[in-house]
Design a protein around this motif. Structure first.
Motif, PDB file in Angstrom:
ATOM      1  N   UNK A 154       0.834  -1.209   0.000  1.00 49.35           N
ATOM      2  CA  UNK A 154       0.000   0.000   0.000  1.00 49.35           C
ATOM      3  C   UNK A 154       0.867   1.256   0.000  1.00 49.35           C
ATOM      4  N   UNK A 155       1.965   1.228   0.750  1.00 54.03           N
ATOM      5  CA  UNK A 155       2.867   2.394   0.780  1.00 54.03           C
ATOM      6  C   UNK A 155       3.550   2.599  -0.568  1.00 54.03           C
ATOM      7  N   UNK A 156       3.968   1.499  -1.180  1.00 53.61           N
ATOM      8  CA  UNK A 156       4.779   1.589  -2.397  1.00 53.61           C
ATOM      9  C   UNK A 156       3.938   1.754  -3.664  1.00 53.61           C
ATOM     10  N   UNK A 157       2.670   1.340  -3.607  1.00 50.71           N
ATOM     11  CA  UNK A 157       1.842   1.284  -4.818  1.00 50.71           C
ATOM     12  C   UNK A 157       0.558   2.094  -4.613  1.00 50.71           C
ATOM     13  N   UNK A 158       0.578   3.366  -4.973  1.00 49.85           N
ATOM     14  CA  UNK A 158      -0.613   4.212  -4.761  1.00 49.85           C
ATOM     15  C   UNK A 158      -1.860   3.719  -5.481  1.00 49.85           C
ATOM     16  N   UNK A 159      -1.696   2.916  -6.523  1.00 46.33           N
ATOM     17  CA  UNK A 159      -2.866   2.425  -7.256  1.00 46.33           C
ATOM     18  C   UNK A 159      -3.489   1.195  -6.610  1.00 46.33           C
ATOM     19  N   UNK A 160      -2.896   0.683  -5.542  1.00 47.59           N
ATOM     20  CA  UNK A 160      -3.534  -0.375  -4.760  1.00 47.59           C
ATOM     21  C   UNK A 160      -4.517   0.303  -3.818  1.00 47.59           C
ATOM     22  N   UNK A 161      -5.809   0.194  -4.116  1.00 41.34           N
ATOM     23  CA  UNK A 161      -6.813   0.969  -3.380  1.00 41.34           C
ATOM     24  C   UNK A 161      -7.751   0.105  -2.540  1.00 41.34           C
ATOM     25  N   UNK A 162      -7.656  -1.212  -2.693  1.00 41.73           N
ATOM     26  CA  UNK A 162      -8.590  -2.083  -1.969  1.00 41.73           C
ATOM     27  C   UNK A 162      -7.926  -3.421  -1.683  1.00 41.73           C
ATOM     28  N   UNK A 163      -8.277  -3.980  -0.530  1.00 44.39           N
ATOM     29  CA  UNK A 163      -7.915  -5.350  -0.188  1.00 44.39           C
ATOM     30  C   UNK A 163      -9.169  -6.200  -0.240  1.00 44.39           C
ATOM     31  N   UNK A 164      -9.134  -7.270  -1.042  1.00 44.08           N
ATOM     32  CA  UNK A 164     -10.192  -8.277  -0.924  1.00 44.08           C
ATOM     33  C   UNK A 164      -9.709  -9.280   0.104  1.00 44.08           C
ATOM     34  N   UNK A 165     -10.301  -9.212   1.274  1.00 40.85           N
ATOM     35  CA  UNK A 165      -9.854  -9.973   2.430  1.00 40.85           C
ATOM     36  C   UNK A 165     -10.558 -11.324   2.461  1.00 40.85           C
ATOM     37  N   UNK A 166      -9.760 -12.388   2.277  1.00 41.14           N
ATOM     38  CA  UNK A 166     -10.310 -13.739   2.351  1.00 41.14           C
ATOM     39  C   UNK A 166      -9.390 -14.664   3.126  1.00 41.14           C
ATOM     40  N   UNK A 167      -8.616 -14.100   4.033  1.00 42.37           N
ATOM     41  CA  UNK A 167      -7.796 -14.941   4.896  1.00 42.37           C
ATOM     42  C   UNK A 167      -8.713 -15.620   5.901  1.00 42.37           C
ATOM     43  N   UNK A 168      -8.296 -16.798   6.364  1.00 42.35           N
ATOM     44  CA  UNK A 168      -9.187 -17.591   7.222  1.00 42.35           C
ATOM     45  C   UNK A 168      -8.335 -18.450   8.137  1.00 42.35           C
TER      46      UNK A 168
END
Length: 305
Positions: A154-168
């Motif tokens: 997220x810090x390095x890539x400004x175009x990363x705007x969302x996390x699809x969270x599917x960790x379990x």
């Protein structure tokens, strides 16, 4: 364009097929309309549930054009691919067709934190100014992405705007990411998957909504709305009413077939076809789903929903 403020329900869309395995474009239209009618604020297409790996490049592009031309809400397109050339081609086509952004899952070959970080640096460079969703789904990809790596991306890539969270299990990951945002890191949108299995707790931990393909998307819309209104008890009542069906859908290897059967029974798609290779349902399984649906309807009636 997709950005860090995205909230609500981005339903993961199934890809409908005809009995002969061809893409059913009429059912794409009816399914899109149903998702929107039942509360979707966005759609995600060509994800794992969309059977993207079974589609040709031409089919994928045609589906993107069909959905973006009809939806009227932000559309995220899954563009994960073994190589960056294919990823770039579909991403560019999707954005030209009116998509809001794209989603990228890590390939199973990534083993170290440095490899994961390097991969998403390359993703950001390949996509240019296209906003993207980082799909964190270790149960499917085999890639474990620690919180510190997500924060560095997220810090390095400004175009990363969302996390699809599917960790379990992954609830602590949401808490850690939100605390990092409170401490000064860039806050991105977090929408959650896993079939809605943990949606209630995810919302209470600070998620912004859902991005999953549960066959009753109205549940997600209602739970998200109740949580945002501070009506936690009502959110729990709604969630509990659907929980038996959520649990049944979560069966490994059968979840997509179960969802497509439910979508067909609800009249949203014409055929519950899973494209080959894919699992089908026995008559016993269909009867179990019908029983769950009937009992679910009684619980919802008691809640006046």
């Amino acid at each position: 364009m997709l950005d860090e403020t995205a909230r609500g329900v981005f339903t993961i869309a199934a890809t409908p097929f005809l009995p002969d395995g061809a893409v059913d474009f009429d059912s794409i239209d009816s399914l899109t309309d149903a998702y929107l009618r039942l509360g979707a604020t966005g759609l995600t297409i060509l994800g794992m549930m969309g059977e993207a790996g079974k589609l040709s490049a031409g089919e994928s592009e045609a589906i993107v054009r069909r959905v973006t031309g009809r939806a009227g809400v932000p559309v995220v397109v899954g563009v994960s691919a073994p190589g960056f050339a294919a990823m770039k081609a579909l991403a560019d086509t999707s954005m030209q067709a009116g998509a809001a952004g794209v989603m990228v899952a890590p390939p199973p070959s990534l083993r170290t934190d440095e490899q994961i970080l390097g991969y998403y640096h390359n993703v950001a460079e390949t996509l240019g100014d296209i906003p993207f969703v980082l799909q964190d789904f270790p149960l499917a990809t085999g890639v474990q992405i620690p919180v510190r790596v997500i924060l560095q991306i997220v810090r390095d890539c400004p175009t990363c705007v969302m996390l699809k969270h599917e960790d379990w299990p992954g609830l602590e990951k949401i808490t850690a990411l939100r605390r990092a945002g409170e401490a000064g890191d860039r806050r991105i949108s977090i929408l959650c998957g896993n079939g809605g299995m943990y949606l209630l707790e995810e919302m209470l931990r600070g998620a912004d909504g859902a991005m999953t393909g549960f066959a009753y998307p109205e549940m997600m819309a209602q739970v998200v709305a109740a949580c945002e209104a501070g009506e936690t008890d009502r959110a729990r009542d709604i969630f509990d009413a659907y929980m038996p069906m959520i649990r049944y859908e979560a069966q490994p290897g059968l979840g997509l077939a179960i969802r497509k059967y439910s979508l067909a029974e609800r009249g949203f798609i014409a055929h519950p076809v899973v494209r080959r290779p894919g699992a089908g349902l026995s008559r016993d399984a269909m009867q179990e789903i019908d029983t769950l649906a009937a009992r679910q309807a009684m619980r919802l009636q008691a809640l006046d929903l």
